[in-house]
Design a protein around this motif. Structure first.
Motif, PDB file in Angstrom:
ATOM      1  N   LEU A  36       0.834  -1.196   0.000  1.00  0.00           N
ATOM      2  CA  LEU A  36       0.000   0.000   0.000  1.00  0.00           C
ATOM      3  C   LEU A  36       0.873   1.253   0.000  1.00  0.00           C
ATOM      4  O   LEU A  36       1.943   1.276   0.608  1.00  0.00           O
ATOM      5  CB  LEU A  36      -0.917  -0.007   1.227  1.00  0.00           C
ATOM      6  N   LYS A  85      -2.571  -1.039  -3.252  1.00  0.00           N
ATOM      7  CA  LYS A  85      -3.645  -0.168  -2.781  1.00  0.00           C
ATOM      8  C   LYS A  85      -3.061   1.219  -2.525  1.00  0.00           C
ATOM      9  O   LYS A  85      -1.939   1.346  -2.027  1.00  0.00           O
ATOM     10  CB  LYS A  85      -4.265  -0.706  -1.496  1.00  0.00           C
ATOM     11  N   SER A 119      -7.988   3.576  -3.353  1.00  0.00           N
ATOM     12  CA  SER A 119      -8.761   2.845  -2.351  1.00  0.00           C
ATOM     13  C   SER A 119      -9.134   3.687  -1.141  1.00  0.00           C
ATOM     14  O   SER A 119      -9.831   3.198  -0.245  1.00  0.00           O
ATOM     15  CB  SER A 119      -7.976   1.619  -1.879  1.00  0.00           C
ATOM     16  N   ALA A 152      -8.615   0.007   3.203  1.00  0.00           N
ATOM     17  CA  ALA A 152      -8.058  -0.040   1.847  1.00  0.00           C
ATOM     18  C   ALA A 152      -7.295  -1.342   1.609  1.00  0.00           C
ATOM     19  O   ALA A 152      -7.391  -1.948   0.531  1.00  0.00           O
ATOM     20  CB  ALA A 152      -7.147   1.156   1.617  1.00  0.00           C
ATOM     21  N   GLY A 182      -9.218  -4.322   0.495  1.00  0.00           N
ATOM     22  CA  GLY A 182      -9.854  -4.237  -0.811  1.00  0.00           C
ATOM     23  C   GLY A 182     -11.090  -3.380  -0.883  1.00  0.00           C
ATOM     24  O   GLY A 182     -11.756  -3.335  -1.920  1.00  0.00           O
ATOM     25  N   ASP A 183     -11.415  -2.682   0.203  1.00  0.00           N
ATOM     26  CA  ASP A 183     -12.574  -1.800   0.216  1.00  0.00           C
ATOM     27  C   ASP A 183     -12.136  -0.355  -0.011  1.00  0.00           C
ATOM     28  O   ASP A 183     -10.949  -0.066  -0.117  1.00  0.00           O
ATOM     29  CB  ASP A 183     -13.335  -1.925   1.538  1.00  0.00           C
ATOM     30  N   THR A 184     -13.104   0.545  -0.054  1.00  0.00           N
ATOM     31  CA  THR A 184     -12.817   1.966  -0.263  1.00  0.00           C
ATOM     32  C   THR A 184     -13.156   2.752   0.985  1.00  0.00           C
ATOM     33  O   THR A 184     -14.230   2.571   1.559  1.00  0.00           O
ATOM     34  CB  THR A 184     -13.637   2.525  -1.441  1.00  0.00           C
ATOM     35  N   ASP A 197     -18.311  -0.719   3.066  1.00  0.00           N
ATOM     36  CA  ASP A 197     -17.748   0.413   3.780  1.00  0.00           C
ATOM     37  C   ASP A 197     -18.800   1.506   3.922  1.00  0.00           C
ATOM     38  O   ASP A 197     -19.963   1.333   3.545  1.00  0.00           O
ATOM     39  CB  ASP A 197     -16.505   0.951   3.070  1.00  0.00           C
TER      40      ASP A 197
END
Length: 227
Positions: free
Chosen positions: A51, A79, A101, A120, A123-125, A205
């Motif tokens: 990341l 990310k 992200s 992030a 894998g989410d925002t 999220d």
């Protein structure tokens, strides 16, 4: 598994402080901190972190441009979380369009910044709560159905009365701290409720919580009434 992170920010004091916060986490390691966008791209290319946290405003190459370059380089697993002092609409639109992200303000408490990175990384925002709150009224017209049907909102019947209160405030854009102040409960309790609400409704999220609420007609712009 340790999350390997690169930080890019032209303010040395913020950068060093943020690095200390991340290195204090048991599952995070800051593998490099740099002061401009070009150096960020070089560090990510050389170190292949999980990341990258990029400041939007940086010399030589800004965070948005660096993010676009990294995203177009084929690093699908990378990310990116963007940091900024000013969450203008143009920045938000550009950030979301680039596929990052996360987009957060530097004014967030350190624990919330860490939360943004964790969200992030899985894998989410993550969108800064204050930005979500500002965008919520504008999302309403686009997301609200022609005939809202609250009873058909999937998973809504699984929420407890308190979880419904938390969901309404979260979908309206309140932060965990603000929700705690509204409901007179501790922030850790709020975090527990938020996690349960997202799980029960099948949401990734807070951004998706806003979309869910407006799509099913559960909240209106500036609405603070019960569901």
């Amino acid at each position: 598994m340790t999350l390997r992170i690169v930080i890019a920010d032209d303010h040395a004091m913020f950068r060093s402080g943020f690095r200390a916060v991340l290195d204090a986490q048991p599952d995070m390691e800051c593998v490099a901190d740099v002061g401009d966008g070009y150096s960020a791209v070089e560090a990510v290319t050389a170190l292949d972190p999980d990341l990258a946290v990029l400041d939007v405003r940086m010399p030589k190459l800004d965070g948005l441009a660096a993010a676009r370059e990294l995203m177009s380089s084929g690093r699908r697993d990378l990310k990116i979380v963007l940091l900024t002092t000013f969450g203008t609409d143009d920045y938000v639109r550009s950030a979301l369009a680039s596929g990052v992200s996360g987009f957060v303000l530097k004014s967030l408490p350190p624990e919330e910044l860490v939360t943004a990175i964790r969200v992030a990384a899985r894998g989410d925002t993550y969108l800064d709560p204050s930005i979500t709150s500002r965008l919520a009224p504008r999302l309403a017209d686009a997301l609200a159905p022609a005939v809202p049907d609250r009873d058909r909102a999937p998973g809504l019947d699984r929420l407890t009365a308190r979880e419904r209160e938390v969901f309404l405030l979260m979908a309206t854009g309140f932060s965990n701290t603000e929700i705690g102040e509204q409901l007179y409960v501790g922030e850790q309790t709020v975090k527990t409720h938020v996690s349960r609400v997202l799980a029960k409704l099948g949401l990734r999220d807070r951004v998706h919580a806003v979309r869910f609420g407006h799509h099913h007609g559960l909240i209106e712009p500036h609405d603070t009434s019960g569901l």
